[in-house]
Design a protein around this motif. Structure first.
Motif, PDB file in Angstrom:
ATOM      1  N   MET A   1       0.836  -1.204   0.000  1.00  0.00           N
ATOM      2  CA  MET A   1       0.000   0.000   0.000  1.00  0.00           C
ATOM      3  C   MET A   1       0.872   1.254   0.000  1.00  0.00           C
ATOM      4  O   MET A   1       0.587   2.235  -0.696  1.00  0.00           O
ATOM      5  CB  MET A   1      -0.921  -0.007   1.224  1.00  0.00           C
ATOM      6  N   LEU A   2       1.947   1.227   0.783  1.00  0.00           N
ATOM      7  CA  LEU A   2       2.893   2.343   0.781  1.00  0.00           C
ATOM      8  C   LEU A   2       3.509   2.519  -0.597  1.00  0.00           C
ATOM      9  O   LEU A   2       3.577   3.639  -1.122  1.00  0.00           O
ATOM     10  CB  LEU A   2       3.986   2.105   1.825  1.00  0.00           C
ATOM     11  N   TRP A   3       3.924   1.422  -1.200  1.00  0.00           N
ATOM     12  CA  TRP A   3       4.572   1.494  -2.514  1.00  0.00           C
ATOM     13  C   TRP A   3       3.605   1.969  -3.598  1.00  0.00           C
ATOM     14  O   TRP A   3       4.035   2.518  -4.609  1.00  0.00           O
ATOM     15  CB  TRP A   3       5.128   0.122  -2.893  1.00  0.00           C
ATOM     16  N   PHE A   4       2.317   1.718  -3.389  1.00  0.00           N
ATOM     17  CA  PHE A   4       1.338   2.193  -4.373  1.00  0.00           C
ATOM     18  C   PHE A   4       1.487   3.693  -4.593  1.00  0.00           C
ATOM     19  O   PHE A   4       1.317   4.197  -5.704  1.00  0.00           O
ATOM     20  CB  PHE A   4      -0.074   1.870  -3.889  1.00  0.00           C
ATOM     21  N   PHE A   5       1.829   4.421  -3.519  1.00  0.00           N
ATOM     22  CA  PHE A   5       1.991   5.865  -3.611  1.00  0.00           C
ATOM     23  C   PHE A   5       3.431   6.285  -3.873  1.00  0.00           C
ATOM     24  O   PHE A   5       3.683   7.227  -4.624  1.00  0.00           O
ATOM     25  CB  PHE A   5       1.477   6.527  -2.324  1.00  0.00           C
ATOM     26  N   THR A   6       4.395   5.612  -3.248  1.00  0.00           N
ATOM     27  CA  THR A   6       5.791   6.025  -3.404  1.00  0.00           C
ATOM     28  C   THR A   6       6.416   5.516  -4.697  1.00  0.00           C
ATOM     29  O   THR A   6       7.426   6.055  -5.148  1.00  0.00           O
ATOM     30  CB  THR A   6       6.628   5.547  -2.214  1.00  0.00           C
ATOM     31  N   ARG A   7       5.832   4.463  -5.279  1.00  0.00           N
ATOM     32  CA  ARG A   7       6.335   3.914  -6.546  1.00  0.00           C
ATOM     33  C   ARG A   7       5.207   3.874  -7.567  1.00  0.00           C
ATOM     34  O   ARG A   7       5.025   2.901  -8.294  1.00  0.00           O
ATOM     35  CB  ARG A   7       6.904   2.515  -6.339  1.00  0.00           C
ATOM     36  N   MET A   8       4.462   4.938  -7.617  1.00  0.00           N
ATOM     37  CA  MET A   8       3.232   4.970  -8.404  1.00  0.00           C
ATOM     38  C   MET A   8       3.497   4.817  -9.889  1.00  0.00           C
ATOM     39  O   MET A   8       4.389   5.451 -10.458  1.00  0.00           O
ATOM     40  CB  MET A   8       2.495   6.277  -8.146  1.00  0.00           C
ATOM     41  N   GLY A   9       2.693   3.964 -10.528  1.00  0.00           N
ATOM     42  CA  GLY A   9       2.771   3.791 -11.966  1.00  0.00           C
ATOM     43  C   GLY A   9       1.948   4.839 -12.694  1.00  0.00           C
ATOM     44  O   GLY A   9       1.200   5.618 -12.085  1.00  0.00           O
ATOM     45  N   LEU A  10       2.054   4.843 -14.011  1.00  0.00           N
ATOM     46  CA  LEU A  10       1.371   5.844 -14.821  1.00  0.00           C
ATOM     47  C   LEU A  10      -0.144   5.719 -14.707  1.00  0.00           C
ATOM     48  O   LEU A  10      -0.855   6.720 -14.544  1.00  0.00           O
ATOM     49  CB  LEU A  10       1.801   5.703 -16.286  1.00  0.00           C
ATOM     50  N   THR A  11      -0.647   4.495 -14.784  1.00  0.00           N
ATOM     51  CA  THR A  11      -2.101   4.294 -14.724  1.00  0.00           C
ATOM     52  C   THR A  11      -2.668   4.783 -13.404  1.00  0.00           C
ATOM     53  O   THR A  11      -3.680   5.506 -13.363  1.00  0.00           O
ATOM     54  CB  THR A  11      -2.447   2.808 -14.916  1.00  0.00           C
ATOM     55  N   ALA A  12      -2.027   4.383 -12.296  1.00  0.00           N
ATOM     56  CA  ALA A  12      -2.500   4.821 -10.981  1.00  0.00           C
ATOM     57  C   ALA A  12      -2.434   6.341 -10.857  1.00  0.00           C
ATOM     58  O   ALA A  12      -3.345   6.974 -10.304  1.00  0.00           O
ATOM     59  CB  ALA A  12      -1.667   4.176  -9.876  1.00  0.00           C
ATOM     60  N   GLY A  13      -1.369   6.934 -11.370  1.00  0.00           N
ATOM     61  CA  GLY A  13      -1.230   8.384 -11.321  1.00  0.00           C
ATOM     62  C   GLY A  13      -2.333   9.085 -12.087  1.00  0.00           C
ATOM     63  O   GLY A  13      -2.916  10.074 -11.605  1.00  0.00           O
ATOM     64  N   ILE A  14      -2.663   8.581 -13.278  1.00  0.00           N
ATOM     65  CA  ILE A  14      -3.730   9.189 -14.082  1.00  0.00           C
ATOM     66  C   ILE A  14      -5.071   9.078 -13.368  1.00  0.00           C
ATOM     67  O   ILE A  14      -5.847  10.042 -13.311  1.00  0.00           O
ATOM     68  CB  ILE A  14      -3.790   8.512 -15.469  1.00  0.00           C
ATOM     69  N   VAL A  15      -5.348   7.896 -12.801  1.00  0.00           N
ATOM     70  CA  VAL A  15      -6.621   7.693 -12.097  1.00  0.00           C
ATOM     71  C   VAL A  15      -6.747   8.660 -10.917  1.00  0.00           C
ATOM     72  O   VAL A  15      -7.803   9.274 -10.705  1.00  0.00           O
ATOM     73  CB  VAL A  15      -6.735   6.230 -11.617  1.00  0.00           C
ATOM     74  N   LEU A  16      -5.679   8.821 -10.128  1.00  0.00           N
ATOM     75  CA  LEU A  16      -5.726   9.715  -8.979  1.00  0.00           C
ATOM     76  C   LEU A  16      -5.882  11.172  -9.401  1.00  0.00           C
ATOM     77  O   LEU A  16      -6.587  11.943  -8.750  1.00  0.00           O
ATOM     78  CB  LEU A  16      -4.477   9.535  -8.117  1.00  0.00           C
ATOM     79  N   VAL A  17      -5.237  11.557 -10.484  1.00  0.00           N
ATOM     80  CA  VAL A  17      -5.382  12.928 -10.985  1.00  0.00           C
ATOM     81  C   VAL A  17      -6.816  13.181 -11.445  1.00  0.00           C
ATOM     82  O   VAL A  17      -7.402  14.238 -11.166  1.00  0.00           O
ATOM     83  CB  VAL A  17      -4.383  13.188 -12.135  1.00  0.00           C
ATOM     84  N   VAL A  18      -7.397  12.198 -12.136  1.00  0.00           N
ATOM     85  CA  VAL A  18      -8.791  12.334 -12.590  1.00  0.00           C
ATOM     86  C   VAL A  18      -9.735  12.444 -11.396  1.00  0.00           C
ATOM     87  O   VAL A  18     -10.648  13.281 -11.376  1.00  0.00           O
ATOM     88  CB  VAL A  18      -9.182  11.136 -13.487  1.00  0.00           C
ATOM     89  N   LEU A  19      -9.517  11.599 -10.369  1.00  0.00           N
ATOM     90  CA  LEU A  19     -10.358  11.655  -9.172  1.00  0.00           C
ATOM     91  C   LEU A  19     -10.208  12.996  -8.446  1.00  0.00           C
ATOM     92  O   LEU A  19     -11.186  13.564  -7.955  1.00  0.00           O
ATOM     93  CB  LEU A  19     -10.010  10.513  -8.226  1.00  0.00           C
ATOM     94  N   ALA A  20      -8.974  13.493  -8.374  1.00  0.00           N
ATOM     95  CA  ALA A  20      -8.741  14.780  -7.723  1.00  0.00           C
ATOM     96  C   ALA A  20      -9.418  15.904  -8.502  1.00  0.00           C
ATOM     97  O   ALA A  20     -10.056  16.796  -7.917  1.00  0.00           O
ATOM     98  CB  ALA A  20      -7.240  15.044  -7.602  1.00  0.00           C
ATOM     99  N   ALA A  21      -9.309  15.862  -9.834  1.00  0.00           N
ATOM    100  CA  ALA A  21      -9.945  16.894 -10.661  1.00  0.00           C
ATOM    101  C   ALA A  21     -11.462  16.832 -10.522  1.00  0.00           C
ATOM    102  O   ALA A  21     -12.140  17.874 -10.443  1.00  0.00           O
ATOM    103  CB  ALA A  21      -9.539  16.705 -12.122  1.00  0.00           C
ATOM    104  N   ALA A  22     -12.009  15.616 -10.465  1.00  0.00           N
ATOM    105  CA  ALA A  22     -13.452  15.468 -10.290  1.00  0.00           C
ATOM    106  C   ALA A  22     -13.895  16.024  -8.940  1.00  0.00           C
ATOM    107  O   ALA A  22     -14.972  16.623  -8.816  1.00  0.00           O
ATOM    108  CB  ALA A  22     -13.845  13.997 -10.417  1.00  0.00           C
TER     109      ALA A  22
END
Length: 283
Positions: free
Chosen positions: A124-145
């Motif tokens: 779970m920690l690595w999900f954020f500290t070693r974030m991949g492109l897909t996860a990053g895009i999803v989080l940016v979209v959620l933040a923008a929403a």
């Protein structure tokens, strides 16, 4: 480690099956139980008063209201779009419940003891500290929403909030409107993140109500809005104190009973962490 809600649910079911709490990530199970207890006693108070994701979502919505294009208010989707989107979180909840409750007692115990679950907190920690492109895009979209729509994640996608909302139906507390004292100003409707018709209701029974008490705090009339189901007047400050007290009591009791810290030795972490990237989710 405590913020692993699916592992917490699985740990609770395993506890029921085995008669003892599994020593792998017990904090997740105890936090899950505390959130359920708060929902029974104080509605979805965990979502509105404690959840860090909810706090971030509210902050992003507040930022959105300052943007020139939104003119001081967040976007409200049409009902024909809003209602189906709200159903998504219940579909996600149903999927997780189907997957977890469909497991046998042996399968649950095996999952909790698996290499994958033992390092789930690290992953779970690595999900954020070693974030991949897909996860990053999803989080940016959620933040923008969340900037545009107040509580986009909480309102449409959070299965944890959906579960707590359904459990909150058992709570004795309800937002109640005293019609003779109401001036129909509509302030309560405007501040409600769940977009509930408070000014036109006698009591709010919806599982969407988070118990944030923004409506009560915004009401200009002393006796028009309040919490029904309690013997004494419980305003926002007292309600917040009750939420914090119950959370601290649950946390302190869990630690005192030895039900908070996991029993995974440091040597096991040192052995498993270099291999953790290769641990796949057991299917």
């Amino acid at each position: 480690e405590g913020f692993l809600p699916i592992s917490g649910l699985m740990g609770l079911l395993d506890w029921i099956h085995q008669g003892r709490l599994n020593a792998v990530h017990p904090a997740a199970t105890m936090l899950f139980l505390i959130a359920l207890g708060l929902a029974v006693l104080l509605r979805k108070a965990f979502c509105s008063w404690l959840c860090p994701v909810g706090f971030l979502s509210e902050s992003l919505a507040r930022l959105g209201r300052r943007l020139p294009g939104l003119h001081g208010r967040n976007l409200r989707l049409p009902r024909a779009v809003d209602v189906p989107l709200r159903g998504l979180k219940y579909l996600l909840l149903g999927f997780f419940l189907w997957a977890v409750f469909g497991m046998s007692a042996q399968a649950l115990a095996a999952f909790l003891a698996s290499d994958y679950n033992q390092v789930a907190d690290v992953k779970m920690l690595w999900f954020f500290t070693r974030m991949g492109l897909t996860a990053g895009i999803v989080l940016v979209v959620l933040a923008a929403a969340s900037v545009v729509v107040n509580g986009a994640w909480c309102r449409y996608l959070c299965p944890y909030g959906a579960l707590l909302g359904l459990v909150s139906w058992a709570s004795p507390l309800r937002i109640a409107r005293h019609a003779p004292g109401c001036t129909d100003c509509g302030l309560c409707d405007r501040v409600c993140m769940a977009r509930l018709p408070i000014s036109k209701s006698r009591r709010i029974l919806s599982p969407e109500c988070t118990g944030c008490l923004d409506c009560v705090a915004s009401c200009p009339q002393t006796n028009a809005l309040g919490l029904a189901g309690t013997g004494r007047r419980l305003g926002p400050l007292r309600f917040a104190a009750a939420v914090l007290l119950l959370f601290v009591v649950g946390y302190t009791a869990s630690r005192a009973a030895g039900l908070w810290f996991n029993r995974i030795p440091d040597t096991e972490y040192l052995r498993r962490i270099p291999e953790a990237a290769h641990y796949d989710h057991p299917r």
